[in-house]
Design a protein around this motif. Structure first.
Motif, PDB file in Angstrom:
ATOM      1  N   LEU A 190      -1.327   6.022  -1.894  1.00  0.00           N
ATOM      2  CA  LEU A 190      -0.637   6.176  -0.615  1.00  0.00           C
ATOM      3  C   LEU A 190      -0.676   4.872   0.181  1.00  0.00           C
ATOM      4  N   VAL A 191      -1.834   4.213   0.180  1.00  0.00           N
ATOM      5  CA  VAL A 191      -1.968   2.934   0.889  1.00  0.00           C
ATOM      6  C   VAL A 191      -1.016   1.898   0.295  1.00  0.00           C
ATOM      7  N   PHE A 192      -0.974   1.801  -1.042  1.00  0.00           N
ATOM      8  CA  PHE A 192      -0.082   0.842  -1.694  1.00  0.00           C
ATOM      9  C   PHE A 192       1.388   1.163  -1.383  1.00  0.00           C
ATOM     10  N   PHE A 193       1.702   2.473  -1.350  1.00  0.00           N
ATOM     11  CA  PHE A 193       3.082   2.883  -1.062  1.00  0.00           C
ATOM     12  C   PHE A 193       3.485   2.450   0.344  1.00  0.00           C
ATOM     13  N   LEU A 194       2.612   2.686   1.323  1.00  0.00           N
ATOM     14  CA  LEU A 194       2.917   2.325   2.704  1.00  0.00           C
ATOM     15  C   LEU A 194       3.051   0.808   2.866  1.00  0.00           C
ATOM     16  N   LEU A 195       2.167   0.059   2.179  1.00  0.00           N
ATOM     17  CA  LEU A 195       2.245  -1.398   2.249  1.00  0.00           C
ATOM     18  C   LEU A 195       3.558  -1.904   1.653  1.00  0.00           C
ATOM     19  N   GLN A 196       3.926  -1.340   0.504  1.00  0.00           N
ATOM     20  CA  GLN A 196       5.172  -1.744  -0.135  1.00  0.00           C
ATOM     21  C   GLN A 196       6.382  -1.386   0.721  1.00  0.00           C
ATOM     22  N   LYS A 197       6.300  -0.225   1.381  1.00  0.00           N
ATOM     23  CA  LYS A 197       7.415   0.197   2.225  1.00  0.00           C
ATOM     24  C   LYS A 197       7.576  -0.745   3.415  1.00  0.00           C
ATOM     25  N   LEU A 198       6.461  -1.203   3.965  1.00  0.00           N
ATOM     26  CA  LEU A 198       6.517  -2.169   5.067  1.00  0.00           C
ATOM     27  C   LEU A 198       7.107  -3.487   4.595  1.00  0.00           C
ATOM     28  N   LEU A 199       6.666  -3.930   3.395  1.00  0.00           N
ATOM     29  CA  LEU A 199       7.148  -5.202   2.863  1.00  0.00           C
ATOM     30  C   LEU A 199       8.622  -5.147   2.500  1.00  0.00           C
ATOM     31  N   HIS A 200       9.092  -3.947   2.093  1.00  0.00           N
ATOM     32  CA  HIS A 200      10.496  -3.796   1.708  1.00  0.00           C
ATOM     33  C   HIS A 200      11.343  -3.239   2.849  1.00  0.00           C
ATOM     34  N   LYS A 201      10.816  -3.316   4.067  1.00  0.00           N
ATOM     35  CA  LYS A 201      11.565  -2.947   5.277  1.00  0.00           C
ATOM     36  C   LYS A 201      12.136  -1.530   5.217  1.00  0.00           C
ATOM     37  N   GLY A 202      11.239  -0.575   4.960  1.00  0.00           N
ATOM     38  CA  GLY A 202      11.633   0.828   5.051  1.00  0.00           C
ATOM     39  C   GLY A 202      12.159   1.437   3.772  1.00  0.00           C
ATOM     40  N   GLU A 203      12.415   0.622   2.746  1.00  0.00           N
ATOM     41  CA  GLU A 203      12.874   1.172   1.476  1.00  0.00           C
ATOM     42  C   GLU A 203      11.731   1.912   0.795  1.00  0.00           C
TER      43      GLU A 203
END
Length: 250
Positions: free
Chosen positions: A204-217
């Motif tokens: 979940l942490v990795f998913f949220l970090l990736q979502k932030l880095l990919h601007k909501g994707e």
């Protein structure tokens, strides 16, 4: 003297991290033992030794191939640095030589699996078949009490992910299932259940970090690294986590 030992582990980790990049990229294609030298994936120019120095080459070249100018994947220095820090961490915070060995193996497996899972969404069988015998040897030397809890942990790990695959209709892959079985054997039963819970938190942490880095994707997140990271957490701190949890109610 201790600082020298930690520095040695750090440098060794950098070297192995560079090698693990190669393993993670080549094994899925069956090219691990290819005689071909490392080359730029864009222009295919053979890389000199100056371009292969772990971590330093990336910054010296400013993150670009000196032949074609294409950007070098940041995955290379990330894995090199992660492995170096992981090796140094094992040296600093683990006292038993046998457990240091397990820590180094877990860091190594995490680095390789991260590269292959992140790049191809594949966890190669060859990687699992390399590490499993080493974990079995460790459990022969330092068995769980009783010994068959390791076997039960492996079976439970396989079964848990199999159930998730069926219920999610393919939300996870067979590679995750086999990997979790290997980790389940190492941590044993019932710690395998705690491992799944911790892996879910990491994921979940990795998913949220990736979502932030990919601007909501919503990018695809490989679950393999979360499984191994959770396995290491539970192997070394599982009992402490459980004691802390139960202390909240008593």
């Amino acid at each position: 003297m201790e600082h020298n030992v930690v520095f040695f582990f750090f440098i060794t980790g950098l070297v192995f991290g560079s090698f693990y990049n190669v393993v993670g990229l080549r094994v899925p294609h069956g090219k691990m033992f290819s005689s071909s030298r490392s080359a730029c994936p864009s222009c295919h120019n053979i890389l000199s030794w100056k371009e292969l120095v772990p971590l330093l080459s990336f910054f010296y070249q400013k993150g670009k191939c000196k032949h074609c100018g294409k950007a070098i994947s940041p995955l290379y220095p990330i894995i090199e640095l992660f492995t170096a820090v992981g090796f140094a961490f094992c040296c600093l915070f683990i006292n038993s030589p046998l457990e240091i060995g397990i820590g180094l193996l877990l860091v190594s497996m995490l680095a390789i699996v991260f590269v292959s899972d992140h790049t191809y969404m594949i966890i190669p069988n060859q990687v699992l078949l390399f590490f499993l015998p080493l974990f079995i040897i460790y459990r022969i030397i330092v068995p769980t009490n009783p010994w068959w809890l390791s076997v039960l942990g492996g079976i439970a790990g396989f079964g848990l992910i199999a159930i998730i695959i069926l219920l999610s209709k393919g939300g996870m892959g067979a590679g995750d299932m086999k990997l979790f079985s290997v980790i389940g054997y190492l941590v044993g039963f019932p710690h395998v259940f705690l491992t799944l819970f911790v892996a879910t938190i990491y994921g979940l942490v990795f998913f949220l970090l990736q979502k932030l880095l990919h601007k909501g994707e919503s990018p695809l997140i490989p679950f393999g690294p979360s499984i191994i990271l959770a396995g290491g957490t539970v192997f070394f701190y599982g009992s402490t986590l459980l004691d802390w949890y139960f202390s909240l109610y008593y």
